[in-house]
Design a protein around this motif. Sequence first.
Motif, PDB file in Angstrom:
ATOM      1  N   MET A 287      23.804  41.629  49.058  1.00  0.00           N
ATOM      2  CA  MET A 287      24.613  42.849  49.140  1.00  0.00           C
ATOM      3  C   MET A 287      25.989  42.557  49.731  1.00  0.00           C
ATOM      4  N   LYS A 288      26.058  41.649  50.701  1.00  0.00           N
ATOM      5  CA  LYS A 288      27.356  41.253  51.258  1.00  0.00           C
ATOM      6  C   LYS A 288      28.223  40.602  50.177  1.00  0.00           C
ATOM      7  N   LYS A 289      27.592  39.737  49.366  1.00  0.00           N
ATOM      8  CA  LYS A 289      28.319  39.099  48.263  1.00  0.00           C
ATOM      9  C   LYS A 289      28.851  40.150  47.300  1.00  0.00           C
ATOM     10  N   LEU A 290      28.007  41.098  46.965  1.00  0.00           N
ATOM     11  CA  LEU A 290      28.413  42.135  46.016  1.00  0.00           C
ATOM     12  C   LEU A 290      29.551  42.980  46.567  1.00  0.00           C
ATOM     13  N   LYS A 291      29.459  43.355  47.832  1.00  0.00           N
ATOM     14  CA  LYS A 291      30.522  44.156  48.449  1.00  0.00           C
ATOM     15  C   LYS A 291      31.828  43.386  48.473  1.00  0.00           C
ATOM     16  N   LEU A 292      31.753  42.101  48.788  1.00  0.00           N
ATOM     17  CA  LEU A 292      32.955  41.261  48.820  1.00  0.00           C
ATOM     18  C   LEU A 292      33.583  41.173  47.430  1.00  0.00           C
ATOM     19  N   LEU A 293      32.758  40.963  46.420  1.00  0.00           N
ATOM     20  CA  LEU A 293      33.274  40.873  45.042  1.00  0.00           C
ATOM     21  C   LEU A 293      33.899  42.179  44.597  1.00  0.00           C
ATOM     22  N   LEU A 294      33.253  43.283  44.916  1.00  0.00           N
ATOM     23  CA  LEU A 294      33.798  44.587  44.541  1.00  0.00           C
ATOM     24  C   LEU A 294      35.096  44.876  45.271  1.00  0.00           C
ATOM     25  N   LYS A 295      35.171  44.456  46.523  1.00  0.00           N
ATOM     26  CA  LYS A 295      36.382  44.664  47.301  1.00  0.00           C
ATOM     27  C   LYS A 295      37.539  43.848  46.703  1.00  0.00           C
ATOM     28  N   GLU A 296      37.242  42.590  46.297  1.00  0.00           N
ATOM     29  CA  GLU A 296      38.261  41.736  45.677  1.00  0.00           C
ATOM     30  C   GLU A 296      38.726  42.340  44.352  1.00  0.00           C
ATOM     31  N   ASP A 297      37.805  42.954  43.620  1.00  0.00           N
ATOM     32  CA  ASP A 297      38.126  43.547  42.326  1.00  0.00           C
ATOM     33  C   ASP A 297      39.087  44.737  42.473  1.00  0.00           C
ATOM     34  N   GLU A 298      38.958  45.458  43.601  1.00  0.00           N
ATOM     35  CA  GLU A 298      39.816  46.620  43.831  1.00  0.00           C
ATOM     36  C   GLU A 298      41.254  46.203  44.149  1.00  0.00           C
ATOM     37  N   GLU A 299      41.401  45.020  44.712  1.00  0.00           N
ATOM     38  CA  GLU A 299      42.742  44.588  45.156  1.00  0.00           C
ATOM     39  C   GLU A 299      43.600  44.070  44.061  1.00  0.00           C
TER      40      GLU A 299
END
Length: 168
Positions: free
Chosen positions: A156-168
């Motif tokens: 879940m941490k990996k997924l949140k990090l990836l989603l956060k990077e995608d937003e930027e």
Amino acid sequence: MELDKYLDRIKNGEEDALKELYELIKNQIYSFALSILRNHEDAMDTLQETFINVYHNIDRYENKNKPLAWIYTITKNIAYSKIRSNKKTINIEEIEFVTYHNYDDKLLVETVLKALNEEERNIVVLHVVDGFKFHEIARILVLKLSTTLSKYHRAMKKLKLLLKEDEE
């Protein structure tokens, strides 16, 4: 008539006893199997296998006034064995999420899930998509509960990090 008496009759070779026991508790056993397997056909197979096992293992049953618990244990073991034997790698393209708003959402989810290793993806999908509890996932994947939880949280941490990077 209490269930122990049926088991005693089966042990004594009475042919009708197994059929009578089946008719008496088949709905309970089926419902229990269905709650684990979440699939009608597998639950029906498990129901049948349970009573075959009751018949073949009747000599192992000791009258402890808990016949239903013994039968539930047989059912549970067959169901989890069926899950393990049917276990396959989850194909990301086959995952159906009802929350997809459009094709881009589906692509995003598929891309993000590909970032997880197979075990992490299996845990996340079994929990989030299929609704399994962590102790059930641990049994299905033959892992310790603590390992299952840590892999889920890491994923879940990996997924949140990836989603956060995608937003930027």
